[in-house]
Scaffold this motif. Structure first.
Motif, short mmCIF file in Angstrom:
data_model
loop_
_atom_site.label_atom_id
_atom_site.label_comp_id
_atom_site.label_asym_id
_atom_site.label_seq_id
_atom_site.Cartn_x
_atom_site.Cartn_y
_atom_site.Cartn_z
N UNK A 26 132.09 4.47 58.14
CA UNK A 26 131.26 5.13 59.41
C UNK A 26 131.80 6.28 60.00
N UNK A 27 131.04 7.21 60.31
CA UNK A 27 131.21 8.51 60.75
C UNK A 27 130.71 8.55 62.15
N UNK A 28 131.45 9.16 63.05
CA UNK A 28 130.96 9.41 64.46
C UNK A 28 130.15 10.87 64.48
N UNK A 29 129.03 10.83 65.04
CA UNK A 29 128.31 12.10 65.32
C UNK A 29 128.48 12.52 66.60
N UNK A 30 127.28 12.94 67.02
CA UNK A 30 127.35 13.57 68.41
C UNK A 30 127.56 12.14 69.62
N UNK A 31 128.28 12.85 70.60
CA UNK A 31 128.68 11.96 71.56
C UNK A 31 128.05 12.86 72.80
N UNK A 32 127.43 12.15 73.64
CA UNK A 32 126.60 12.71 75.05
C UNK A 32 127.07 11.89 76.20
N UNK A 33 127.09 12.41 77.24
CA UNK A 33 127.56 11.61 78.47
C UNK A 33 126.27 11.16 79.03
N UNK A 34 126.59 9.75 79.45
CA UNK A 34 125.36 9.04 80.19
C UNK A 34 126.02 8.48 81.56
N UNK A 35 125.12 7.86 82.40
CA UNK A 35 125.75 7.19 83.76
C UNK A 35 126.88 6.46 83.26
N UNK A 36 127.69 6.52 84.00
CA UNK A 36 129.10 5.75 83.63
C UNK A 36 129.57 5.61 82.32
N UNK A 37 129.43 6.64 81.52
CA UNK A 37 130.26 6.27 80.21
C UNK A 37 129.60 7.42 79.04
N UNK A 38 129.49 7.06 77.88
CA UNK A 38 128.95 8.06 76.77
C UNK A 38 128.18 7.12 75.76
N UNK A 39 127.17 8.11 75.26
CA UNK A 39 126.33 7.50 74.10
C UNK A 39 126.84 8.17 72.75
N UNK A 40 127.19 7.44 71.80
CA UNK A 40 127.70 7.95 70.53
C UNK A 40 126.68 7.45 69.42
N UNK A 41 126.72 8.45 68.52
CA UNK A 41 125.46 8.28 67.11
C UNK A 41 126.53 7.96 66.10
N UNK A 42 126.37 6.86 65.56
CA UNK A 42 127.17 6.48 64.27
C UNK A 42 126.55 6.57 63.03
N UNK A 43 126.87 7.27 62.19
CA UNK A 43 126.31 7.31 61.01
C UNK A 43 126.98 6.30 59.86
#
Length: 154
Positions: A113-130
Motif C-alpha cells: 500500500x502507498x498513500x496518494x493524495x490527501x485532501x481535506x473534507x468536512x471534519x477530516x481528510x480523504x486519502x487515496x490508497x494505491x
C-alpha cells in the motif's frame, strides 16, 4: 516490519505519496474461496468445482473471486497501520479496480500500500490508497485498486 503510525491530520498529510507498508505473505485456501462463494452466492465453477476445474479451467486450480481479492485489502490495511487521533476511518469507495492475474488456491499473496493524495473534507481528510495484492512468484498482481478512505476527527 512495524506498523506505520498515522497520527492525526498532520500525520496523514506527511505520509502523502509515501509507502504505507507491505504485509506478510498469506496463503489463499480453497476453504476461504468456498466461504466467500457461500457468503456472496457466487458459486461459478471456476471457483468451487474442483472436478470441472481439473478438466476445463486454464488456471488448473480454484481461483479466488475478484471481489474476494479486493475485499482482502481493507482488513490487511488495518494490520499495517496504527491510526491515532481520528474518531473513525471509513472505506468510502473505489475509484479503479483491476484483476490482472487470478489468485489461485495454494498461492501466497500480500498487500502493498502507498498513500496518494490527501485532501481535506468536512471534519477530516480523504486519502487515496494505491493498493496491490501481489502474488508470490508472479509478475502480475492479483488486484490493483485505488481506494478512497475517509479519516474523520474526534
Amino acid at each position: 516490519m512495524g506498523k506505520t503510525v498515522i497520527d492525526g491530520l498532520q500525520g496523514l498529510r506527511s505520509l502523502a505519496g509515501k509507502q504505507i507498508g507491505v504485509s506478510d505473505w498469506r496463503q489463499m485456501t480453497y476453504e476461504a474461496i468456498r466461504k466467500f462463494a457461500d457468503a456472496s452466492g457466487d458459486h461459478q465453477w471456476i471457483h468451487v468445482d474442483r472436478e470441472r476445474i481439473a478438466r476445463e479451467s486454464p488456471f488448473g486450480k480454484p481461483i479466488a473471486h475478484g471481489y474476494f481479492t479486493v475485499s482482502l485489502i481493507a482488513g490487511i490495511f488495518f494490520e499495517l497501520v496504527d491510526i491515532k487521533n481520528f474518531g473513525m476511518v471509513i472505506n468510502y469507495g473505489l475509484n479503479k479496480v483491476r484483476f490482472p492475474n487470478p489468485l489461485k488456491d495454494g498461492q501466497r499473496y500480500r498487500l502493498n500500500v502507498k498513500l496518494g493524495d490527501v485532501t481535506e473534507i468536512s471534519n477530516g481528510a480523504e486519502g487515496l490508497l494505491a493498493a496491490t495484492i501481489e502474488v508470490e512468484g508472479e509478475s502480475k498482481p492479483a488486484c490493483v485498486a485505488e481506494l478512497v478512505f475517509r479519516f474523520y476527527g474526534k
